[in-house]
Motif scaffolding. Structure first.
Motif, mmCIF file in Angstrom:
data_model
loop_
_atom_site.group_PDB
_atom_site.id
_atom_site.type_symbol
_atom_site.label_atom_id
_atom_site.label_comp_id
_atom_site.label_asym_id
_atom_site.label_seq_id
_atom_site.Cartn_x
_atom_site.Cartn_y
_atom_site.Cartn_z
ATOM 1 N N UNK A 35 -6.612 -0.605 -14.407
ATOM 2 C CA UNK A 35 -5.843 0.367 -13.633
ATOM 3 C C UNK A 35 -6.710 1.581 -13.284
ATOM 4 N N UNK A 62 3.565 -3.929 0.821
ATOM 5 C CA UNK A 62 2.796 -3.975 -0.425
ATOM 6 C C UNK A 62 2.740 -2.568 -1.001
ATOM 7 N N UNK A 63 2.702 -2.441 -2.308
ATOM 8 C CA UNK A 63 2.539 -1.106 -2.882
ATOM 9 C C UNK A 63 1.169 -0.536 -2.519
ATOM 10 N N UNK A 64 1.135 0.755 -2.256
ATOM 11 C CA UNK A 64 -0.137 1.405 -1.925
ATOM 12 C C UNK A 64 -0.687 2.112 -3.156
ATOM 13 N N UNK A 65 -1.929 2.524 -3.063
ATOM 14 C CA UNK A 65 -2.541 3.269 -4.162
ATOM 15 C C UNK A 65 -1.768 4.568 -4.413
ATOM 16 N N UNK A 72 -5.799 2.468 4.632
ATOM 17 C CA UNK A 72 -4.806 2.303 3.559
ATOM 18 C C UNK A 72 -5.391 1.442 2.454
ATOM 19 N N UNK A 73 -4.952 1.727 1.240
ATOM 20 C CA UNK A 73 -5.351 0.924 0.085
ATOM 21 C C UNK A 73 -4.091 0.308 -0.510
ATOM 22 N N UNK A 74 -3.986 -1.011 -0.468
ATOM 23 C CA UNK A 74 -2.852 -1.691 -1.093
ATOM 24 C C UNK A 74 -3.269 -2.204 -2.467
ATOM 25 N N UNK A 75 -2.334 -2.150 -3.395
ATOM 26 C CA UNK A 75 -2.641 -2.575 -4.761
ATOM 27 C C UNK A 75 -1.803 -3.799 -5.118
ATOM 28 N N UNK A 93 1.263 3.764 -6.252
ATOM 29 C CA UNK A 93 0.958 3.408 -7.645
ATOM 30 C C UNK A 93 0.731 4.669 -8.485
ATOM 31 N N UNK A 94 0.020 5.639 -7.897
ATOM 32 C CA UNK A 94 -0.259 6.873 -8.646
ATOM 33 C C UNK A 94 1.028 7.650 -8.893
ATOM 34 N N UNK A 105 2.935 5.956 -11.622
ATOM 35 C CA UNK A 105 2.337 6.164 -12.943
ATOM 36 C C UNK A 105 2.800 7.488 -13.550
ATOM 37 N N UNK A 147 -10.113 2.865 -5.330
ATOM 38 C CA UNK A 147 -9.183 3.186 -4.253
ATOM 39 C C UNK A 147 -9.415 4.592 -3.724
ATOM 40 N N UNK A 148 -9.643 5.527 -4.623
ATOM 41 C CA UNK A 148 -9.882 6.901 -4.177
ATOM 42 C C UNK A 148 -11.195 7.010 -3.413
ATOM 43 N N UNK A 161 -2.102 -11.163 -1.112
ATOM 44 C CA UNK A 161 -3.344 -10.659 -0.512
ATOM 45 C C UNK A 161 -4.420 -11.745 -0.419
ATOM 46 N N UNK A 196 -9.244 0.533 -10.625
ATOM 47 C CA UNK A 196 -8.790 0.418 -9.232
ATOM 48 C C UNK A 196 -8.422 1.772 -8.648
ATOM 49 N N UNK A 197 -7.998 2.686 -9.523
ATOM 50 C CA UNK A 197 -7.737 4.043 -9.026
ATOM 51 C C UNK A 197 -9.030 4.677 -8.514
ATOM 52 N N UNK A 230 -10.525 5.812 0.041
ATOM 53 C CA UNK A 230 -9.778 6.786 0.848
ATOM 54 C C UNK A 230 -10.706 7.930 1.291
#
Lengths: 473, 264, 333
Positions: free
Chosen positions: A299, B186-189, A316-319, B192-193, B196, A306-307, A329, A302-303, A310
């Motif tokens: 987690x 889809x969920x995005x980052x 866009x970043x999909x998780x 998700x943040x 959380x 992903x950041x 995906x 990926x944060x 961005x």
């Protein structure tokens, strides 16, 4: 090269070695399946004279000795899922299929290794070792169909090479039959070994020209239990590719895979799948997979990634971190080839590699080629290791003649560009006979000459898989 | 608009494996996911919020682990979440489940709309949505494939036998939706943040002021008395088509069977 | 001892009793035989439903027909219908109520059951009576992977039953029964919802759940356009067209056609699976069909495990040949 033909008398001798049931002769329908691999173009196919399906190393030894005696070519064959024509008997003769040698002989949990026969489906190894919490990380994309023997012969790669490397990393030992029919053992259950030349790793990637594997010792490791994927949309190919080294340098993370899809690839696939993600403004996508043994770490990784994406201009970043979303995906990536097959069944699936930093330049040059030849060339693959499946697709309106004519001009030009950028013509599919004409574009004469001498040293009668990699007189 | 979306966490059963000896599901390595049909109600809610503003509260009854499903809904774009978790809820059938969720929703009043998935893929009853509507005395539209808001009313297009029926419901109302209604995002980052950080509310039987007589196994009027494996395998004939001859033979066999079953 | 009433909900559509009610009578008659001192009653709610339909319910096995008529009940709306059913139950206290697992039954029954504080079992495939006279309700669970038998502690015992899981009860012209007209007052408050419109969906070609024959296509048909041959075959056999989840997700055919765990469950007399591999999620939706024919290129496809006749072939090769033969056969008749 001149070879003798397979006579009924030779077929009888083969039957005596492997048994009547394990020989296919004089049955064009049954032999057709052994005349090609997954290369779509028909002109790369060639019928064998006879197909044998041995079950023991001793049988293979006898077959190879027989072939030397009568000067008949022997083409070893795994699942036939290759993409270079490597398992095609271009001079006819004997196709030696390892399909009946499909046992997992040993799972050695003490040494974290498994001993398998060459005809085991790669995925089967993981199905079995899973119970022990173990994992075989040699992972080609065709994992559910290909055989481990073929993986070793081609040094198969796949989508996870960036973190796990390619097949070679996991091959610890081989029992094999030499082109003269001797049974030898290379390597073994040893982590270190510098006793003489490394013949073991000369065999890995030898495309069935230096020996036929009969037992393979593979390395295992603990199974990762946590997985997550990011699907990242970008405004340009450059932005997408620029992020790849940043993930590893700034992010200090080595993902399991970083898959790249250009606009032609993902749009065709998404339309085919009826996928309604808002991808319309994107020009490139990255699919980044992370795995490990702890979801909390995944987690935070990926944060971070992903950041970084961005900050570097991702749209866009999909998780995706559960079965539903991960499947969704990966479906996009996996269905590109199938979606394009509907556009046109004629396409040339290429396998080039360039240094990661050169991908944007290569994509620009590829766009020029598309314009020059008026051909659609979707491009996707393993950005994390610079290995791209560039796939020129025939315009459905074109005649086949026009198509092959164009392809014969387009491919050398593309390979030249690849060479200039410090790349090469095959990353994981191999040369076989599909790409052998292009070897001189990326290798020096001296290098090819050395390879030929090695071949001669192993196979003086030139009976093992002739016509592959290069032509030897 | 204030929208409440009850969701359920279910085992991932699209590739379910059965133990051939015991006839039970192999649970090992089976992941828990949001009921796939709840993704459509979540998407519908988010689209309504995007159009009309407001907030979405997701509610789920289940063990602690069900928090994951609520977080996923937040990551998709919902705003707040409540987990109903209590040992007294264990063993609930559709009546007890409807009751428990309806009590929680009463505590979340006021609201304009409740959206539910068509059904859960594990229980497969499609009873909890209508049950909640009934207990709360709300108008109900089931099997809805399109939701619009007009003059403070809900215009629901229902997918029924032979076509589509259009209903006009006053708000607040409960609507259950089918897959056709929208493609879930889809969920995005960013989502998700947000998920959380969000502290998910946890309510027990006491907090929702539920009557213990109506909860869990005790409050469930139905009981499973027996389970067994269905007989599925048939001793079917299989014909392999290789050429013109076997193709004709296959067609012959089909025609014969169609005649025997009086289809033609 | 009081008579025990076994009720069926006689679903009306468009002002007529739907034939699914006659199937429920078969179920109810079977239960009547096993439950001492019981009778079968049909509950019919609507407006101006012809008398012949009520008589037919009697001829097919109902001892009583409770009929509630009001212009307010012309079309099915769950709120007033549920009020009517609730009041009928309170007045006549049936032991058992079975309804069809149609969109109407699956809306009305759960809405009503919680009001009555009683249990409801969805989508049963089997009904029986145990030694103590309780209703045993059997239904598939976990995507059809297991069957569960369920009992209800409260009364009435309520269940929905899959349409087409039994044959309609036969007509006996001499059978006598009683039609009980019940008057139930409805106020404006009972009618919060209005029905604005009904749009017939021609592409459904008769809904897949009602059809005797369902011809379904999966990914093995190759591409969306090939659904043409699926439609053509279905038309020749007088059937409806279905699809696997995969092709619905791909947009080759609409969701109303989806057969399987996340779609519809069907049990027609004949199910033809074309190019469908037979994932559990699909099998769950069709494996109870009377007869199953499957066509698939892969000889190891799961679908062959549940089929009566399996053809290993390319759909685009086999189906046109079959269509040609059926057309010839048709012209001969």
């Amino acid at each position: 090269m001149k070879y003798n033909s397979v006579t009924p008398q030779i077929v009888d001798e083969l039957k005596q070695i492997v048994g009547e049931r394990n020989v296919i002769y004089d049955d064009a329908e049954a032999m057709e399946a052994y005349s090609h691999d997954e290369v779509a173009e028909k002109h790369y196919a060639h019928m064998p004279d006879v197909v044998v399906k041995p079950t023991l190393a001793e049988q293979i030894s006898k077959i190879v000795k027989l072939a030397n005696k009568y000067k008949i070519p022997v083409t070893p064959r795994g699942a036939g899922s290759g993409l270079s024509g490597g398992a095609v008997p271009v001079y006819g003769g004997i196709v030696l299929s390892v399909e009946k040698m499909n046992r997992i002989l040993e799972i050695d949990t003490q040494n974290l290794m498994a001993v398998v026969e060459p005809g085991v489906v790669t995925n089967e190894i993981n199905n079995v070792v899973k119970e022990y919490g173990l994992y075989y990380a040699g992972y080609p994309m065709s994992v559910e169909t290909c055989y481990v023997g073929g993986n070793v012969a081609e040094n198969a790669g796949g989508g996870k090479a960036i973190k796990y490397g390619v097949t070679a990393r996991y091959i610890m030992g081989l029992e094999m039959v030499t082109p003269e029919g001797d049974i030898i053992n290379l390597g073994g259950k040893r982590v270190k070994d510098v006793t003489g030349y490394n013949l073991l790793h000369l065999m890995v990637g030898s495309e069935g020209t230096l020996g036929i594997f009969t037992k393979i010792i593979v390395k295992l490791q603990p199974m990762p239990v946590a997985t997550a994927d990011l699907l990242v949309l970008f405004n340009s190919v450059k932005e997408a590719i620029d992020i790849v080294p940043i993930i590893m340098t700034n992010g200090k993370i080595i993902p399991t895979s970083i898959e790249f899809m250009d606009e032609l690839s993902f749009k065709t696939s998404c339309e085919y799948l009826n996928e309604k993600l808002p991808y319309q403004s994107a020009k490139a996508m990255l699919l980044i997979e992370l795995d490990g043994d702890n979801m909390d770490i995944i987690e935070s990784q990926y944060e971070t990634i992903g950041e970084l994406c961005m900050q570097n201009g991702a749209i866009e970043v999909y998780v995706a971190d559960n079965a539903t979303t991960i499947e969704r995906v990966w479906r996009i990536r996996r269905n590109i080839a199938e979606a394009w097959k509907l556009v046109s069944p004629h396409q040339s699936l290429e396998d080039i590699v360039v240094p990661i930093s050169e991908i944007p330049t290569f994509m620009d040059r590829l766009a020029e080629l598309q314009a020059k030849y008026n051909v659609s060339i979707p491009c996707y693959g393993h950005a994390g290791d610079g290995n791209l499946h560039v796939t020129p697709v025939k315009d459905p309106e074109w005649s086949l003649d026009k198509w092959y004519d164009t392809l014969n001009k387009l491919l050398p030009e593309m390979y030249k560009i690849v060479g200039e950028l410090g790349g090469t013509i095959s990353g994981e599919h191999g040369i076989g006979h599909k790409r052998k004409a292009y070897m001189p574009l990326v290798l020096k004469d001296t290098e090819i000459e050395l390879m030929k001498r090695i071949k001669k040293a192993f196979d003086p009668n030139m009976i093992l898989n002739p016509g592959k990699l290069f032509d030897v007189e | 608009m204030r929208i409440i979306i009850p969701i359920k966490q279910v085992p991932e059963t699209s590739n379910v494996k059965m133990d051939p000896e015991t006839g039970t599901m192999v649970r090992e390595g089976v992941e828990s996911i949001i009921n796939p049909l709840d993704l459509y109600s979540i998407e519908t809610g988010i689209r309504l919020k995007e159009k009309y503003g407001g907030e979405i509260i997701v509610v789920s009854m289940g063990p602690q682990k069900a928090e994951e499903a609520l977080k996923e809904a937040i990551a998709m774009g919902c705003d707040d979440a409540v987990l109903l978790t209590d040992k007294f809820f264990a063993g609930s059938d559709t009546f007890a489940t409807s009751y428990t969720i309806s009590k929680a929703i009463e505590k979340l009043k006021p609201f304009d709309l409740i959206l539910c998935g068509e059904r859960a893929t594990d229980g497969d009853t499609a009873q909890v949505g209508p049950g909640i509507a009934s207990l709360l005395g709300l108008p109900l539209a089931t099997f809805t494939s399109k939701v619009e808001i007009e003059d403070g009313h809900i215009k629901a297009t229902r997918l029924i036998e032979g076509g589509y029926e259009v209903l006009n419901l006053p708000m607040p109302a409960l609507v259950t939706v089918v897959k056709e209604i929208a493609d879930p995002r889809l969920p995005t980052l960013t989502g998700k943040l947000k998920a959380k950080k969000l502290e998910i509310k946890q309510w027990t039987a006491k907090e929702i002021e539920a009557d213990p007589e109506n909860l869990g196994l005790k409050g469930s009027p139905t009981r499973v008395v027996k389970t067994f494996s269905p007989k599925v395998a048939r001793e079917g004939k299989v014909i392999e088509v290789k050429d013109e001859k076997s193709l004709n033979q296959a067609v012959d066999e089909i025609i014969e069977l169609l005649k025997e079953k009086a289809i033609i | 001892m009081d008579l025990k009433e076994i009720w069926i909900y006689a679903e009306a559509r468009g002002g007529r009793v739907n034939e699914v009610a006659h199937e429920l009578l078969t179920r109810a008659l079977d239960l009547k035989e096993k439950l001492d001192n019981s009778i079968v009653s049909a509950v019919l709610i609507g407006h101006k439903i012809p008398d012949e339909d009520k008589h037919e319910l009697i001829q097919r096995g109902a001892d009583k027909v409770y009929y509630v008529d009001s212009p307010k009940l012309k079309d099915f709306l769950v709120e007033p219908y549920s009020k009517v059913l609730t009041q009928l139950v309170k007045k006549y206290t049936p032991e058992i109520i079975i309804a069809p697992a149609t969109t109407q039954g699956r809306t009305l029954m759960p809405y009503t059951a919680v009001r009555l504080r009683t249990g409801l079992t969805a989508d049963c495939t089997g009904l029986d009576i145990d030694e103590e006279g309780n209703l045993l309700q059997t239904r598939p669970a976990i995507g059809g992977n297991i069957m569960a038998t369920i009992k209800t502690a409260t009364r009435p015992q309520m269940a929905t039953v899959r349409p087409h899981s039994t044959r309609p009860a036969p007509i006996d012209e001499h059978r006598q029964g009683e039609i009980v007209n019940v008057d139930i007052q409805l106020t404006q408050e009972d009618l919060p919802t209005a029905r604005l419109d009904f749009i017939k969906d021609e592409t459904q070609g008769g809904t897949i759940q009602d059809a005797d024959v369902v011809v379904s296509g999966g990914r093995g048909i190759g591409k969306a356009e090939n659904f043409k041959i699926v439609y053509k075959l279905a038309k020749l056999l007088g059937g409806a067209v279905g699809g696997s989840r995969d092709v619905v997700d791909r947009g080759w055919i609409g969701y109303p056609h989806q057969v399987g765990l996340s779609g519809k469950t069907v049990n027609p007399k004949l199910y033809i699976a074309l190019g469908i591999s037979g994932a559990i999620q699909h099998l769950a939706g069709m494996q109870t069909s009377d007869t199953i024919i499957a066509v698939n290129k892969d000889p190891d496809a799961q679908i062959f495990r549940v089929s009566d006749l399996g053809i290993v072939a390319d759909v685009t090769e086999l189906v046109p040949a079959l269509i040609e033969r059926l057309e010839v056969a048709k012209n001969e008749i």
